[in-house]
Each structure stands twice: as structure tokens, then as C-alpha cells.
Scaffold this motif. Structure first.
Motif, PDB file in Angstrom:
ATOM      1  N   ALA A  79      -8.249  41.363 -48.113  1.00 23.17           N
ATOM      2  CA  ALA A  79      -8.073  42.581 -48.905  1.00 23.17           C
ATOM      3  C   ALA A  79      -7.999  43.812 -48.000  1.00 23.17           C
ATOM      4  CB  ALA A  79      -9.210  42.715 -49.913  1.00 23.17           C
ATOM      5  N   ALA A  80      -8.857  43.869 -46.994  1.00 22.50           N
ATOM      6  CA  ALA A  80      -8.842  44.998 -46.060  1.00 22.50           C
ATOM      7  C   ALA A  80      -7.516  45.056 -45.316  1.00 22.50           C
ATOM      8  CB  ALA A  80     -10.012  44.888 -45.075  1.00 22.50           C
ATOM      9  N   LEU A  81      -6.971  43.894 -44.949  1.00 19.85           N
ATOM     10  CA  LEU A  81      -5.687  43.865 -44.250  1.00 19.85           C
ATOM     11  C   LEU A  81      -4.546  44.311 -45.164  1.00 19.85           C
ATOM     12  CD1 LEU A  81      -6.159  40.571 -42.229  1.00 19.85           C
ATOM     13  CD2 LEU A  81      -6.146  42.914 -41.333  1.00 19.85           C
ATOM     14  N   ASP A  82      -4.613  43.947 -46.440  1.00 13.53           N
ATOM     15  CA  ASP A  82      -3.606  44.416 -47.395  1.00 13.53           C
ATOM     16  C   ASP A  82      -3.612  45.940 -47.473  1.00 13.53           C
ATOM     17  OD1 ASP A  82      -2.728  41.867 -48.053  1.00 13.53           O
ATOM     18  OD2 ASP A  82      -3.975  41.714 -49.848  1.00 13.53           O
ATOM     19  N   VAL A  83      -4.799  46.511 -47.564  1.00 10.47           N
ATOM     20  CA  VAL A  83      -4.915  47.971 -47.646  1.00 10.47           C
ATOM     21  C   VAL A  83      -4.442  48.606 -46.332  1.00 10.47           C
ATOM     22  CG1 VAL A  83      -6.528  49.901 -47.890  1.00 10.47           C
ATOM     23  CG2 VAL A  83      -6.717  47.909 -49.395  1.00 10.47           C
ATOM     24  N   LEU A  84      -4.782  48.005 -45.224  1.00 12.89           N
ATOM     25  CA  LEU A  84      -4.316  48.504 -43.926  1.00 12.89           C
ATOM     26  C   LEU A  84      -2.802  48.636 -43.914  1.00 12.89           C
ATOM     27  CD1 LEU A  84      -4.670  49.175 -40.868  1.00 12.89           C
ATOM     28  CD2 LEU A  84      -4.518  46.694 -40.466  1.00 12.89           C
ATOM     29  N   ARG A  85      -2.107  47.617 -44.367  1.00  8.25           N
ATOM     30  CA  ARG A  85      -0.640  47.638 -44.361  1.00  8.25           C
ATOM     31  C   ARG A  85      -0.097  48.730 -45.291  1.00  8.25           C
ATOM     32  NH1 ARG A  85      -1.013  45.914 -39.953  1.00  8.25           N
ATOM     33  NH2 ARG A  85      -1.418  43.723 -39.597  1.00  8.25           N
ATOM     34  N   ILE A  86      -0.749  48.949 -46.421  1.00 10.50           N
ATOM     35  CA  ILE A  86      -0.331  50.022 -47.331  1.00 10.50           C
ATOM     36  C   ILE A  86      -0.466  51.374 -46.636  1.00 10.50           C
ATOM     37  CG2 ILE A  86      -0.943  51.268 -49.445  1.00 10.50           C
ATOM     38  CD1 ILE A  86      -1.789  48.491 -50.582  1.00 10.50           C
ATOM     39  N   LEU A  87      -1.620  51.611 -46.048  1.00  8.68           N
ATOM     40  CA  LEU A  87      -1.895  52.908 -45.433  1.00  8.68           C
ATOM     41  C   LEU A  87      -1.026  53.174 -44.207  1.00  8.68           C
ATOM     42  CD1 LEU A  87      -5.790  52.950 -45.671  1.00  8.68           C
ATOM     43  CD2 LEU A  87      -4.152  54.041 -47.214  1.00  8.68           C
ATOM     44  N   GLN A  88      -0.713  52.133 -43.453  1.00  6.34           N
ATOM     45  CA  GLN A  88       0.063  52.320 -42.230  1.00  6.34           C
ATOM     46  C   GLN A  88       1.445  52.905 -42.494  1.00  6.34           C
ATOM     47  OE1 GLN A  88      -0.384  48.390 -40.420  1.00  6.34           O
ATOM     48  NE2 GLN A  88      -1.510  49.359 -38.743  1.00  6.34           N
ATOM     49  N   GLY A  89       1.931  52.756 -43.692  1.00  9.36           N
ATOM     50  CA  GLY A  89       3.216  53.341 -44.006  1.00  9.36           C
ATOM     51  C   GLY A  89       3.155  54.841 -44.255  1.00  9.36           C
ATOM     52  N   TRP A  90       1.929  55.388 -44.337  1.00  8.30           N
ATOM     53  CA  TRP A  90       1.777  56.791 -44.732  1.00  8.30           C
ATOM     54  C   TRP A  90       0.949  57.639 -43.796  1.00  8.30           C
ATOM     55  CZ3 TRP A  90       4.868  58.448 -48.410  1.00  8.30           C
ATOM     56  CH2 TRP A  90       5.476  57.491 -49.210  1.00  8.30           C
ATOM     57  N   THR A  91       0.283  57.031 -42.839  1.00  2.00           N
ATOM     58  CA  THR A  91      -0.542  57.809 -41.920  1.00  2.00           C
ATOM     59  C   THR A  91      -0.665  57.078 -40.592  1.00  2.00           C
ATOM     60  OG1 THR A  91      -2.627  59.048 -41.714  1.00  2.00           O
ATOM     61  CG2 THR A  91      -2.781  56.849 -42.680  1.00  2.00           C
ATOM     62  N   ASP A  92      -1.171  57.782 -39.606  1.00  2.00           N
ATOM     63  CA  ASP A  92      -1.364  57.167 -38.291  1.00  2.00           C
ATOM     64  C   ASP A  92      -2.709  56.435 -38.264  1.00  2.00           C
ATOM     65  OD1 ASP A  92      -3.291  59.181 -38.090  1.00  2.00           O
ATOM     66  OD2 ASP A  92      -2.186  60.322 -36.598  1.00  2.00           O
ATOM     67  N   ASP A  93      -3.014  55.820 -37.122  1.00  6.59           N
ATOM     68  CA  ASP A  93      -4.241  55.025 -37.005  1.00  6.59           C
ATOM     69  C   ASP A  93      -5.501  55.856 -37.263  1.00  6.59           C
ATOM     70  OD1 ASP A  93      -2.695  52.823 -36.458  1.00  6.59           O
ATOM     71  OD2 ASP A  93      -3.208  52.736 -34.324  1.00  6.59           O
ATOM     72  N   ASP A  94      -5.515  57.104 -36.807  1.00  2.00           N
ATOM     73  CA  ASP A  94      -6.688  57.959 -37.055  1.00  2.00           C
ATOM     74  C   ASP A  94      -6.874  58.212 -38.548  1.00  2.00           C
ATOM     75  OD1 ASP A  94      -7.325  58.149 -34.352  1.00  2.00           O
ATOM     76  OD2 ASP A  94      -6.165  59.989 -34.072  1.00  2.00           O
ATOM     77  N   GLY A  95      -5.777  58.388 -39.263  1.00  2.00           N
ATOM     78  CA  GLY A  95      -5.847  58.584 -40.703  1.00  2.00           C
ATOM     79  C   GLY A  95      -6.325  57.334 -41.419  1.00  2.00           C
ATOM     80  N   VAL A  96      -5.871  56.179 -40.970  1.00  2.00           N
ATOM     81  CA  VAL A  96      -6.314  54.904 -41.553  1.00  2.00           C
ATOM     82  C   VAL A  96      -7.818  54.743 -41.352  1.00  2.00           C
ATOM     83  CG1 VAL A  96      -6.169  52.390 -41.346  1.00  2.00           C
ATOM     84  CG2 VAL A  96      -4.073  53.759 -41.325  1.00  2.00           C
ATOM     85  N   LYS A  97      -8.273  54.985 -40.126  1.00  2.00           N
ATOM     86  CA  LYS A  97      -9.701  54.858 -39.823  1.00  2.00           C
ATOM     87  C   LYS A  97     -10.515  55.789 -40.708  1.00  2.00           C
ATOM     88  CE  LYS A  97     -13.088  55.231 -36.129  1.00  2.00           C
ATOM     89  NZ  LYS A  97     -13.295  55.391 -34.684  1.00  2.00           N
ATOM     90  N   ALA A  98     -10.086  57.034 -40.802  1.00  2.00           N
ATOM     91  CA  ALA A  98     -10.816  58.000 -41.629  1.00  2.00           C
ATOM     92  C   ALA A  98     -10.863  57.550 -43.081  1.00  2.00           C
ATOM     93  CB  ALA A  98     -10.172  59.382 -41.505  1.00  2.00           C
ATOM     94  N   TRP A  99      -9.759  57.018 -43.591  1.00  2.00           N
ATOM     95  CA  TRP A  99      -9.720  56.593 -44.987  1.00  2.00           C
ATOM     96  C   TRP A  99     -10.715  55.460 -45.234  1.00  2.00           C
ATOM     97  CZ3 TRP A  99      -8.959  52.502 -48.189  1.00  2.00           C
ATOM     98  CH2 TRP A  99      -8.799  52.804 -49.539  1.00  2.00           C
ATOM     99  N   PHE A 100     -10.739  54.480 -44.351  1.00  2.00           N
ATOM    100  CA  PHE A 100     -11.653  53.337 -44.526  1.00  2.00           C
ATOM    101  C   PHE A 100     -13.125  53.741 -44.406  1.00  2.00           C
ATOM    102  CE2 PHE A 100      -8.148  50.252 -43.722  1.00  2.00           C
ATOM    103  CZ  PHE A 100      -8.447  49.335 -44.715  1.00  2.00           C
ATOM    104  N   LEU A 101     -13.418  54.743 -43.585  1.00  2.00           N
ATOM    105  CA  LEU A 101     -14.815  55.091 -43.306  1.00  2.00           C
ATOM    106  C   LEU A 101     -15.359  56.252 -44.134  1.00  2.00           C
ATOM    107  CD1 LEU A 101     -14.789  54.742 -39.417  1.00  2.00           C
ATOM    108  CD2 LEU A 101     -15.502  53.051 -41.124  1.00  2.00           C
ATOM    109  N   ARG A 102     -14.498  56.986 -44.806  1.00  2.00           N
ATOM    110  CA  ARG A 102     -14.916  58.164 -45.575  1.00  2.00           C
ATOM    111  C   ARG A 102     -15.326  57.757 -46.992  1.00  2.00           C
ATOM    112  NH1 ARG A 102     -10.283  61.224 -45.504  1.00  2.00           N
ATOM    113  NH2 ARG A 102     -10.876  61.873 -43.419  1.00  2.00           N
ATOM    114  N   PRO A 103     -16.478  58.229 -47.466  1.00  4.19           N
ATOM    115  CA  PRO A 103     -16.844  57.972 -48.864  1.00  4.19           C
ATOM    116  C   PRO A 103     -15.758  58.529 -49.794  1.00  4.19           C
ATOM    117  CG  PRO A 103     -18.723  58.823 -47.657  1.00  4.19           C
ATOM    118  CD  PRO A 103     -17.523  58.969 -46.754  1.00  4.19           C
ATOM    119  N   GLN A 104     -15.419  57.744 -50.804  1.00  7.91           N
ATOM    120  CA  GLN A 104     -14.340  58.099 -51.714  1.00  7.91           C
ATOM    121  C   GLN A 104     -14.899  58.370 -53.114  1.00  7.91           C
ATOM    122  OE1 GLN A 104     -10.981  58.070 -50.737  1.00  7.91           O
ATOM    123  NE2 GLN A 104     -11.584  57.524 -48.656  1.00  7.91           N
TER     124      GLN A 104
END
Length: 96
Positions: free
Chosen positions: A39-64
């Protein structure tokens, strides 16, 4: 979409988000570690189309807010895959 080697995908996720965060997520999942990683890898692939690695990291680690103040990794560990998928889709839609 997954590449041929799922281990390579996990290594990529770890390189972006960090070993400690991924190890913690997997420790919290117990018997569902494989499904949680997929599931985490699926989300990674979604996010990679819209932001860089720093943005992906922030999204996964930031409370939502959409996840009740939890991080996506914590929500995935709790088995709330659909909620995390929805939060990622809404995040991407806001940038489209």
C-alpha cells in the motif's frame, strides 16, 4: 505500477522516507507487513507524479487532517489503506 523487483521498490521508499520511519511502520503492522508495504508503494507511485522526493517524504511523515491527525505511515500501519489512498488522491487533486 510495480517494477520487476519489489525489493528495489522497498529500497526506493526507504531511501526517500527513511529507514527508521519505514521500520516503525512495519513494526506496528505485525502480520500485515507485506500488505502495508504494498500500500505504501502504491501511494509512493501516485505522489511521485506530482512532487519531488522531499515532497513525498514530507507527505508520508506529516500528520494529516484527513487521517485524524495521524501520519500516513501510522494510518497504513493501522490498516487504513483506503483512507490513505483517499488522502493521497485528494492531495494530488489539489495540485492538478
Amino acid at each position: 505500477m510495480y517494477r520487476d523487483d519489489p525489493l528495489d521498490d522497498e529500497l526506493e521508499l526507504r531511501a526517500i522516507v527513511g529507514d527508521e520511519a519505514i521500520d516503525q511502520m512495519l513494526a506496528e503492522t505485525g502480520a500485515n507487513a507485506t500488505a502495508c508495504m504494498e500500500a505504501a508503494l502504491d501511494v509512493l507511485r501516485i505522489l511521485q507524479g506530482w512532487t519531488d522526493d522531499d515532497g513525498v517524504k514530507a507527505w508520508f511523515l506529516r500528520p494529516q487532517r484527513r487521517l485524524g491527525g495521524r501520519t500516513p505511515l501510522s494510518a497504513l500501519a493501522a490498516g487504513d489503506v483506503e483512507d490513505v489512498d483517499d488522502a493521497a488522491a485528494l492531495w494530488v487533486a489539489a495540485r492538478a
